[in-house]
Design an enzyme around this catalytic site. Structure first.
Site, PDB file in Angstrom:
ATOM      1  N   GLY A  70       0.812  -1.217   0.000  1.00 10.63           N
ATOM      2  CA  GLY A  70       0.000   0.000   0.000  1.00 10.63           C
ATOM      3  C   GLY A  70       0.843   1.263   0.000  1.00 10.63           C
ATOM      4  N   HIS A 200      -2.208  -7.324   2.502  1.00 10.56           N
ATOM      5  CA  HIS A 200      -2.201  -7.834   3.887  1.00 10.56           C
ATOM      6  C   HIS A 200      -3.291  -7.234   4.767  1.00 10.56           C
ATOM      7  CE1 HIS A 200      -0.105  -4.713   6.469  1.00 10.56           C
ATOM      8  NE2 HIS A 200       0.233  -4.263   5.286  1.00 10.56           N
ATOM      9  N   CYS A 324       2.112   2.002  12.752  1.00 10.38           N
ATOM     10  CA  CYS A 324       3.345   2.679  12.367  1.00 10.38           C
ATOM     11  C   CYS A 324       3.727   3.746  13.374  1.00 10.38           C
ATOM     12  CB  CYS A 324       3.191   3.303  10.997  1.00 10.38           C
ATOM     13  SG  CYS A 324       2.349   2.225   9.863  1.00 10.38           S
TER      14      CYS A 324
HETATM   15  C1  LIG Z   1      -1.696  -0.209   6.189  1.00 12.53           C
HETATM   16  C2  LIG Z   1      -2.018   1.049   5.447  1.00 12.53           C
HETATM   17  C3  LIG Z   1      -1.170   1.542   4.451  1.00 12.53           C
HETATM   18  C4  LIG Z   1       0.160   0.907   4.137  1.00 12.53           C
HETATM   19  O1  LIG Z   1       0.037  -0.299   3.439  1.00 12.53           O
HETATM   20  P1  LIG Z   1       1.308  -1.310   3.445  1.00 12.53           P
HETATM   21  O2  LIG Z   1       0.907  -2.398   2.526  1.00 12.53           O
HETATM   22  O3  LIG Z   1       1.461  -1.754   4.859  1.00 12.53           O
HETATM   23  O4  LIG Z   1       2.481  -0.538   2.957  1.00 12.53           O
HETATM   24  C5  LIG Z   1      -1.552   2.665   3.775  1.00 12.53           C
HETATM   25  N1  LIG Z   1      -2.702   3.299   4.058  1.00 12.53           N
HETATM   26  C6  LIG Z   1      -3.557   2.857   4.990  1.00 12.53           C
HETATM   27  C7  LIG Z   1      -4.821   3.594   5.235  1.00 12.53           C
HETATM   28  C8  LIG Z   1      -3.241   1.725   5.724  1.00 12.53           C
HETATM   29  O5  LIG Z   1      -4.066   1.313   6.679  1.00 12.53           O
END
Ligand SMILES: *Cc1c(COP(=O)(O)O)cnc(C)c1O
Length: 395
Positions: A70, A200, A324
């Protein structure tokens, strides 16, 4: 017994997703760019996944670009759309409650000379489309607004914003990582040019995601090399991961409605129990416009981190907000933007439910909360405004 209530941080891989992935981790190892049978086999698997992901969001398969998650999808969208303009300056509109994976790329561009408006939200975490309308200038080159917030679950009014973007011919990106697989999505109805998702968060593997790029949207690639992913993202494909994402998308499409209703009932049950059994609590996030699995609660007189640790000792996994930012003592920027004061924000906990959660687990969690919150409150040095008062009596 352990209870996992942190599905907005990550989800377990669905057993069917794992089964679908396994062959691509051993026998079916070909490089999708190879023309021999080994390559054709994995090329076909990647293409089938592209169709499944496209189907989940109402896109064409040719509009789906696989990424390393993401965060990478957001970077490709935000930096890619901005830098594709080949200008040294310009204006970006985003919100104050974005995930760091969208916020930090905007801040990076701000340091590089672009102007960024971080629009406010109301007490429920909702953005006003009129604020977007007022923020648009002749220099606006990108609007990036998340679909559902990761901490409180509020769903933003993307359709209205999409109409504004279309009228002014401004590329519109949404970080839909928390909404894909949880609510029905149609990129055409939303009016987005770019949409990020991550495997994920929907029972797929970590380290793989996708960016929807509407046909005709200009994007400067951020990873250069070979011709993979229609030249938008170089590098040999993460075939097993992509297959996992495809399977997860297929499962989500079939299960979304019934599972959404089930999670909504469980979540509302948890909230009822918390109000009855714990008390002095408030709900963060929109009471109705919310993804079905998310419940964010402020417990008065409680320090969120201590509650997380004490619940963990009882085998219950929850979070103070974004995975995070946990570990930092900074209160959540999302809650602050919603007008929650810093001490109150520190007493907030996110419960995010998922497919393996049961009614019994919800009851168990309510029992644990009653006991743990009661104990923490009886020894809390915080007063009702969240301010620390001295525990020592003055002599
Ligand atoms: C988890 C998340 C991301 C990051 O996605 P990853 O696959 O962990 O890099 C980005 N935006 C939101 C809203 C998320 O919840």
């Amino acid at each position: 017994m352990r209870i996992y209530l942190d599905h907005n941080a990550t989800t377990p891989i669905h057993p069917d997703v794992l089964s679908a992935m396994l062959p691509y981790l051993h026998q079916a190892f070909g490089n999708p760019s190879s023309i021999h049978s080994y390559g054709r086999e994995t090329r076909q698997a990647v293409d089938e996944s592209r169709e499944k992901v496209a189907q989940l969001i109402g896109a064409q398969p040719s509009e789906i670009v696989f990424t390393g998650g993401g965060t990478e999808a957001n970077n490709l969208a935000i930096k890619g759309a901005t830098l594709a303009k080949q200008k040294k300056s310009g204006h970006i509109i985003t919100s104050a409650i974005e995930h760091h994976a969208a916020m930090v790329p905007c801040q990076y561009l701000e340091k590089r000379g672009f102007e960024v408006s971080f629009l406010p939200v109301d007490h429920d975490g909702l953005l006003d489309p009129d604020d977007v309308r007022r923020a648009i200038t002749d220099k606006t080159i990108l609007i990036s607004i998340m679909q559902a917030n990761h901490e409180v679950g509020t769903i933003e009014p993307l359709e209205e914003i999409g109409k504004l973007a279309l009228e002014r011919d401004i590329p519109f990106h949404t970080d839909a990582v928390q909404s894909v697989g949880k609510v029905p999505i149609d990129v055409g109805t939303l009016g987005v040019n770019l949409l990020s998702l991550s495997a994920h968060k929907l029972y797929g593997p970590k380290g793989v995601g996708a960016l929807y790029i509407r046909k005709g949207t200009k994007i400067l690639p951020q990873v250069f090399g070979g011709h993979q992913e229609l030249n938008f993202r170089a590098g040999t494909e993460n075939v097993a991961g992509i297959v996992g994402l495809g399977k997860a998308a297929e499962i989500a499409l079939h299960k979304m409605q019934a599972e959404g209703e089930r999670l909504c009932r469980l979540r509302d049950k948890l909230w009822e129990r918390i109000k009855e059994r714990v008390g002095s609590v408030r709900l963060n996030g929109h009471p109705k416009r919310r993804i079905p699995n998310t419940l964010n609660v402020t417990f008065d007189l409680i320090e969120g981190e201590s509650l997380v640790i004490n619940l963990d000792l009882r085998g219950i996994a929850v979070s103070t907000g974004s995975a995070c930012t946990s570990g930092s003592l900074e209160p959540s920027h999302v809650l602050l933007a919603m007008g929650v004061s810093p001490p109150i924000a520190r007493g907030s906990i996110r419960f995010s439910l998922g497919i393996e959660n049961t009614q019994e687990e919800i009851e168990e969690t309510a029992n644990a909360l009653e006991e743990v919150v009661g104990r923490l409150r009886s020894t809390s040095p915080l007063n009702e405004n969240g301010v620390v008062t001295s525990m020592r009596s003055e002599v």
